[in-house]
Design a protein around this motif. Structure first.
Motif, PDB file in Angstrom:
ATOM      1  N   UNK A 224       7.549  47.074  -7.215  1.00 30.21           N
ATOM      2  CA  UNK A 224       8.333  47.397  -8.422  1.00 30.21           C
ATOM      3  C   UNK A 224       9.580  46.517  -8.444  1.00 30.21           C
ATOM      4  N   UNK A 225      10.315  46.627  -9.540  1.00 30.97           N
ATOM      5  CA  UNK A 225      11.556  45.867  -9.708  1.00 30.97           C
ATOM      6  C   UNK A 225      12.707  46.820  -9.397  1.00 30.97           C
ATOM      7  N   UNK A 226      13.722  46.308  -8.720  1.00 26.99           N
ATOM      8  CA  UNK A 226      14.871  47.170  -8.405  1.00 26.99           C
ATOM      9  C   UNK A 226      16.156  46.514  -8.899  1.00 26.99           C
ATOM     10  N   UNK A 227      16.947  47.303  -9.606  1.00 27.23           N
ATOM     11  CA  UNK A 227      18.264  46.848 -10.028  1.00 27.23           C
ATOM     12  C   UNK A 227      19.270  47.731  -9.284  1.00 27.23           C
ATOM     13  N   UNK A 228      20.325  47.130  -8.766  1.00 33.72           N
ATOM     14  CA  UNK A 228      21.264  47.935  -7.961  1.00 33.72           C
ATOM     15  C   UNK A 228      22.695  47.467  -8.191  1.00 33.72           C
ATOM     16  N   UNK A 229      23.602  48.437  -8.211  1.00 42.23           N
ATOM     17  CA  UNK A 229      24.979  48.192  -8.671  1.00 42.23           C
ATOM     18  C   UNK A 229      26.019  48.265  -7.553  1.00 42.23           C
ATOM     19  N   UNK A 230      27.138  47.596  -7.841  1.00 45.79           N
ATOM     20  CA  UNK A 230      28.275  47.645  -6.916  1.00 45.79           C
ATOM     21  C   UNK A 230      29.560  47.783  -7.725  1.00 45.79           C
ATOM     22  N   UNK A 231      30.688  47.877  -7.025  1.00 51.37           N
ATOM     23  CA  UNK A 231      31.970  48.144  -7.705  1.00 51.37           C
ATOM     24  C   UNK A 231      32.328  47.091  -8.739  1.00 51.37           C
ATOM     25  N   UNK A 232      31.846  45.849  -8.529  1.00 52.29           N
ATOM     26  CA  UNK A 232      32.272  44.759  -9.420  1.00 52.29           C
ATOM     27  C   UNK A 232      31.378  44.580 -10.635  1.00 52.29           C
ATOM     28  N   UNK A 233      30.282  45.332 -10.737  1.00 50.16           N
ATOM     29  CA  UNK A 233      29.408  45.181 -11.910  1.00 50.16           C
ATOM     30  C   UNK A 233      30.064  45.816 -13.131  1.00 50.16           C
ATOM     31  N   UNK A 234      29.680  45.322 -14.313  1.00 51.90           N
ATOM     32  CA  UNK A 234      30.332  45.782 -15.543  1.00 51.90           C
ATOM     33  C   UNK A 234      29.295  46.338 -16.517  1.00 51.90           C
ATOM     34  N   UNK A 235      29.797  47.094 -17.511  1.00 52.94           N
ATOM     35  CA  UNK A 235      28.923  47.622 -18.561  1.00 52.94           C
ATOM     36  C   UNK A 235      28.265  46.461 -19.309  1.00 52.94           C
ATOM     37  N   UNK A 236      28.995  45.361 -19.501  1.00 55.55           N
ATOM     38  CA  UNK A 236      28.433  44.187 -20.204  1.00 55.55           C
ATOM     39  C   UNK A 236      27.251  43.624 -19.417  1.00 55.55           C
ATOM     40  N   UNK A 237      27.354  43.623 -18.104  1.00 59.10           N
ATOM     41  CA  UNK A 237      26.247  43.114 -17.287  1.00 59.10           C
ATOM     42  C   UNK A 237      25.016  44.013 -17.431  1.00 59.10           C
ATOM     43  N   UNK A 238      25.250  45.315 -17.471  1.00 59.92           N
ATOM     44  CA  UNK A 238      24.121  46.240 -17.642  1.00 59.92           C
ATOM     45  C   UNK A 238      23.467  45.981 -19.005  1.00 59.92           C
TER      46      UNK A 238
END
Ligand code: PMP
Length: 410
Positions: free
Chosen positions: A374-388
């Motif tokens: 499967x594909x996995x997307x994973x977030x950290x403190x520096x990610x932004x709503x624009x990136x999502x």
């Protein structure tokens, strides 16, 4: 957020000539300047072999080593002599398997794991089971990815001697019910090993409050350097365990035919230590604490909510596990119908978006979910709503790019 992003120089590199959108944080996080500078400062000013020299520089290296241990101990609410530095979560879990599992488990004893375990918390227990005659018993999550009380009651019994579970699955991103597991395990006289590789970056891991017997995590998933990991062990358990690796610095005295071993934790730290990595990990902990758990959790929850809501609206996308962000931390895995996960990841990469595709070192879970990958997307403190949003926009195009008709049919 802008201030946080400015701390991470790698976020300004390009990916396929596009601005990098780094969404593979469960594999490893980027490193802030505070960590890079701390590592550089150690090598510039304090580098020597700890515990070896009597000169001042070596004393400074030893202090850096022991101060980092104290920092990690405070981070986990443990005592410094319960903290062992390893290379990574994998080595920490192997240490428990070899020094506890091989020694204290026997024929017919049961080791309880979840089917969602990362291979690092599964293959070592298979080795223990083969060597000792112990049996592996698996916990299976329900259709939303949760371990139910009924499942726990059925599998954790008087035959259970050890429960080894991931605090947060690296595929489902779902937090397990640690308190119920610990209560049942301890009632039955079993020890609990908690793999915190995917929880420590997203929430406070307080080993005393969780009441677990062992816990492990990797520095590199927590904004620290690669090559440094941590094992927490309850002192009375560590004290009765034999060494895992043997050699220099873990000894009391050595004679031709036999040796005595150092007290814990040094008994488990053979050979020259990765002090630069330890100092970097301590700086990463300071960095996380300067942002604060409440801010981290609120920010990551916002990203998670946005991503889960967006994914739910894209036809032909299957998300694995509960769609509510309540018990999710950092990770979402999914598939696009009729598109190989590697193709999805490659197409996203063309837009500068980095995600992970594959079995995620969790093949038994893949089998349980009846998928290969499967594909996995994973977030950290520096990610932004624009990136999502950019990720969701790109994903909406994937089936069209693969030749499955116009975008409007998605
Ligand atoms: N456990 C879990 C849940 C993980 O996600 C990982 C890393 N993907 C590991 C263990 C192993 O971590 P490392 O490779 O740093 O040893």
């Amino acid at each position: 957020m802008k201030m946080i992003r400015d701390d991470f120089p790698i976020l300004t590199v390009t990916e396929n000539d596009k601005p990098l959108i780094y969404l593979d944080n469960a594999a490893t996080t980027s490193k802030p300047l505070q960590v890079l500078r701390a590592v550089e400062a150690y090598y510039r000013h304090d580098n020597a072999n700890p515990h070896r020299g009597v000169y001042e520089l070596a004393a400074r290296a030893t202090k850096a080593h022991e101060d980092s241990r104290t920092k990690v101990a405070e981070f986990l609410n443990a005592s410094p002599d319960e903290i062992i530095f390893t290379q990574n979560t994998t080595e920490s879990l192997n240490l428990i398997a070899y020094s506890y599992g091989m020694e204290f488990l026997g024929e017919g004893d049961e080791i309880v794991l979840s089917v969602a375990e990362h291979h690092s918390n599964l293959v070592p227990w298979q080795r223990v089971a083969k060597r000792t005659g112990a049996k592996l018993v698996y916990l299976y999550p329900d259709s939303k990815g949760h371990l139910t009380e009924e499942e726990l009651n059925q599998k954790i019994t008087s035959r259970t001697r050890l429960v080894a579970v991931g605090h947060v699955s690296n595929v489902l991103g779902i937090e397990i019910p640690v308190s119920s597991i610990v209560r049942l395990a301890h009632q039955n006289g079993a020890v609990v090993v908690l793999d915190c590789a995917q929880s420590a970056p997203h929430m406070q891991v307080d080993v005393k409050r969780l009441d677990v017997d062992f816990a492990a995590f990797s520095g590199h998933k927590l904004y620290g350097p690669m090559g440094i990991g941590v094992l927490y062990g309850r002192k009375e358990l560590l004290e009765k365990m034999p060494p895992f690796l043997t050699g220099g610095d873990m000894i009391g005295s050595v004679h031709e035919q036999n040796s005595t071993y150092a007290e814990v934790p040094r008994r488990f730290e053979a050979g020259t230590r990765n002090v630069g990595g330890e100092v970097g990990l301590a700086a990463a902990i300071d960095y996380l604490q300067s942002i604060g758990w409440e801010n981290i959790k609120a920010h990551e929850r916002e990203l998670m909510t946005r991503a889960l809501e967006g994914l739910a609206k894209i036809p032909h996308v299957t998300v694995y596990g509960d769609l509510s962000p309540d018990k999710r931390h950092g990770v979402i895995s999914f598939n696009v119908e009729d598109v190989h996960p590697h193709d999805t990841a490659t197409l996203l990469d063309a837009d500068g978006i980095t995600v992970r595709a594959g079995h995620h070192c969790a093949q038994p879970l893949m089998e349980y979910l009846k998928i290969n990958a499967c594909v996995r997307v994973s977030f950290a403190v520096y990610n932004t709503a624009e990136e999502v949003e950019a990720f969701l926009n790109s994903l909406r195009q994937v089936r069209r790019w693969m030749g499955f008709g116009s975008e409007s049919t998605l």
